[in-house]
Write a protein that holds these residues in place. Sequence first.
Motif, PDB file in Angstrom:
ATOM      1  N   LEU A 182      -2.444  -6.342  11.230  1.00  0.00           N
ATOM      2  CA  LEU A 182      -1.948  -5.072  10.965  1.00  0.00           C
ATOM      3  C   LEU A 182      -0.759  -4.722  11.941  1.00  0.00           C
ATOM      4  O   LEU A 182      -0.871  -4.059  12.674  1.00  0.00           O
ATOM      5  CB  LEU A 182      -2.738  -4.045  10.583  1.00  0.00           C
ATOM      6  N   HIS A 187       1.699  -4.647   8.240  1.00  0.00           N
ATOM      7  CA  HIS A 187       1.594  -3.256   7.616  1.00  0.00           C
ATOM      8  C   HIS A 187       2.571  -3.272   6.332  1.00  0.00           C
ATOM      9  O   HIS A 187       2.259  -2.476   5.292  1.00  0.00           O
ATOM     10  CB  HIS A 187       1.737  -2.288   8.721  1.00  0.00           C
ATOM     11  N   VAL A 190       0.667  -4.928   3.574  1.00  0.00           N
ATOM     12  CA  VAL A 190      -0.178  -4.145   2.945  1.00  0.00           C
ATOM     13  C   VAL A 190       0.398  -2.963   1.903  1.00  0.00           C
ATOM     14  O   VAL A 190       0.135  -2.879   0.901  1.00  0.00           O
ATOM     15  CB  VAL A 190      -1.098  -3.254   4.035  1.00  0.00           C
ATOM     16  N   THR A 201      -7.054  -6.176   1.238  1.00  0.00           N
ATOM     17  CA  THR A 201      -8.219  -6.013   2.547  1.00  0.00           C
ATOM     18  C   THR A 201      -7.266  -6.684   3.507  1.00  0.00           C
ATOM     19  O   THR A 201      -6.736  -7.246   3.553  1.00  0.00           O
ATOM     20  CB  THR A 201      -9.435  -6.982   2.216  1.00  0.00           C
ATOM     21  N   VAL A 202      -7.605  -5.616   4.694  1.00  0.00           N
ATOM     22  CA  VAL A 202      -6.965  -6.014   5.974  1.00  0.00           C
ATOM     23  C   VAL A 202      -8.109  -6.923   6.813  1.00  0.00           C
ATOM     24  O   VAL A 202      -9.282  -6.384   6.952  1.00  0.00           O
ATOM     25  CB  VAL A 202      -6.432  -4.790   6.712  1.00  0.00           C
ATOM     26  N   SER A 204      -8.232  -7.624  10.475  1.00  0.00           N
ATOM     27  CA  SER A 204      -7.814  -7.358  11.955  1.00  0.00           C
ATOM     28  C   SER A 204      -8.989  -7.827  13.009  1.00  0.00           C
ATOM     29  O   SER A 204     -10.171  -7.724  12.629  1.00  0.00           O
ATOM     30  CB  SER A 204      -7.420  -6.154  12.101  1.00  0.00           C
ATOM     31  N   LEU A 207     -11.422  -2.934  14.461  1.00  0.00           N
ATOM     32  CA  LEU A 207     -11.152  -1.767  13.380  1.00  0.00           C
ATOM     33  C   LEU A 207     -10.348  -0.755  14.210  1.00  0.00           C
ATOM     34  O   LEU A 207     -10.391   0.562  13.653  1.00  0.00           O
ATOM     35  CB  LEU A 207     -12.532  -1.110  13.076  1.00  0.00           C
ATOM     36  N   LYS A 210      -7.985   1.006  11.413  1.00  0.00           N
ATOM     37  CA  LYS A 210      -8.660   0.975  10.248  1.00  0.00           C
ATOM     38  C   LYS A 210      -7.864   2.221   9.319  1.00  0.00           C
ATOM     39  O   LYS A 210      -7.456   2.189   8.290  1.00  0.00           O
ATOM     40  CB  LYS A 210     -10.154   1.174  10.205  1.00  0.00           C
ATOM     41  N   GLY A 213      -4.579   1.423   8.152  1.00  0.00           N
ATOM     42  CA  GLY A 213      -4.529   0.495   7.159  1.00  0.00           C
ATOM     43  C   GLY A 213      -4.843   1.193   5.945  1.00  0.00           C
ATOM     44  O   GLY A 213      -4.102   0.972   4.927  1.00  0.00           O
ATOM     45  N   ALA A 218      -4.575  -0.036   2.003  1.00  0.00           N
ATOM     46  CA  ALA A 218      -5.488  -1.055   2.045  1.00  0.00           C
ATOM     47  C   ALA A 218      -6.795  -0.051   1.298  1.00  0.00           C
ATOM     48  O   ALA A 218      -7.315   0.632   1.313  1.00  0.00           O
ATOM     49  CB  ALA A 218      -6.071  -1.521   3.376  1.00  0.00           C
ATOM     50  N   HIS A 220      -9.885  -2.088   1.529  1.00  0.00           N
ATOM     51  CA  HIS A 220     -10.956  -2.493   2.609  1.00  0.00           C
ATOM     52  C   HIS A 220     -10.544  -2.886   4.125  1.00  0.00           C
ATOM     53  O   HIS A 220      -9.075  -3.272   3.928  1.00  0.00           O
ATOM     54  CB  HIS A 220     -11.899  -3.527   1.928  1.00  0.00           C
ATOM     55  N   TYR A 221     -11.070  -2.960   5.052  1.00  0.00           N
ATOM     56  CA  TYR A 221     -10.828  -3.173   6.362  1.00  0.00           C
ATOM     57  C   TYR A 221     -11.936  -3.766   6.999  1.00  0.00           C
ATOM     58  O   TYR A 221     -13.049  -3.262   7.047  1.00  0.00           O
ATOM     59  CB  TYR A 221     -10.184  -1.906   6.952  1.00  0.00           C
TER      60      TYR A 221
END
Length: 348
Positions: A182, A187, A190, A201-202, A204, A207, A210, A213, A218, A220-221
Motif C-alpha cells: 500500500l 493505494h 485499491v 484485499t490489501v 501488506s 497492519l 490498515k 486501506g 479495501a 479486507h487487509y
Amino acid sequence: MHVNAYAASSATSPLEPTTIERRDVGPKDVLIDIAYAGICHSDIHTIRGEWGDVPYPLTVGHEIVGTVAEVGSEVTSHKVGDRVGVGCMVNSCRECDNCLAGEEQYCEKGNIGTYAGKDVDGTITQGGYSERIVVDEHFVLRVPESIPYEKAAPLLCAGITTYSPLNHWNAGPGKKVAVVGLGGLGHMAVKIAHAMGAEVTVLSQTLSKKDDGLKMGADHYYATKDDETFEKLKKSFDLIINTVSAPLELRKYLGLLTLNGTMVNVGAPPEPLPIQVFTLFTNRRSFAGSSIGGIRETQEMLDFCAEHGIAPETELISADQINEAYERVLNSDVRYRFVIDAKTFAPA
C-alpha cells in the motif's frame, strides 16, 4: 529555451538546482508551464543507476501536470490555457502494430521515455522536475477540471500503471483482487479496483496502514508477515497486482490464486525474481507483467478517475526537499505520493 530544473550529476550525488535546454516549439509541439511534478520510485531507481546506465546529468520526473503556454502551428488537440498532463513517454514510432493499436508503451522500436531517452533529434530527454517542457501533442493528456490540480500528477504514472492491468484483466463485480503493498502504486490500485466494483484485499507487511486501506476502498487487509495469512487466503484471488519493488517469495503469493488466476507485477525490483514453474501448474495460474498504458488508455483512466472522484493521496513539497523526499520514499515514510510545487524550481 533554458528553464530552471533539478538534476543529478551521478548515481551518488544529490539532485541540485540547474538549468536545462528545451527545444523550440515545432509545428506539432505543445509548450507546457509545469505546475506540479510527482516523485515516482522509478525516478530514484533511475537516478541511482539501479536499472542500467544513465546519461548524466539528468533531470527526472514523469508525473507532470501544467498549463499549455504555446502550441505549434499544426496542433489541433490542445490550446493555450488548457490543463494538461504528461506521463512516462513523450514519443514512439507510431507506425508499428503496437503503436497503431494504441499501445505506444509497447512500441516495437521502443517508446521514448520522458527522461533518459534518446529523442528524435538525438538529444537526451529531460523530465518534469523543471519549469517547462515541450512535448508532441499526441503525448499530451487532458486533465479534467474535477481532479484537484495539486493531486493530479501521480495519475500520469501511478494511476495508469495500476489502471492498465486492472482494466486488461477485467477487474470488476464478481472478481476478487489482491493488491500487494500500500504505497504510491498500491493505494491507487485499491482506489481504482474498488471503483471498478471488485472485492479488494490489501496484502501488506504489517497492519500499520490498515485504516487507510479500508478508507480507500479495501474490503479486507492482511499482514504478510503473518504466515497464517497465506494459509487462510490460499486459492482466493482472481487477480493479484504486485506493486512492490523488492523481491518476494513468489511461491507463497502464487498459491493465493484461484483457477485461471493471474499475478501481475507492476513494481520492478532490480534483482531477478526466482519462480518455481510447478507453482504455475496448479490452477493454471499465470505470472505476468504490465507497463504503463497507451495514450488512449491513459486518457480513459483520467476520465474514469474524474467520474469516480479518485485522486492520489499526496504530500506537497518544495524543490529543495527532493533529496529528503527520496530518503523518505525508500523508508516508506510517505502517504502516499510526493508532489513537487514547480514554482519552487526557480531560484529564490
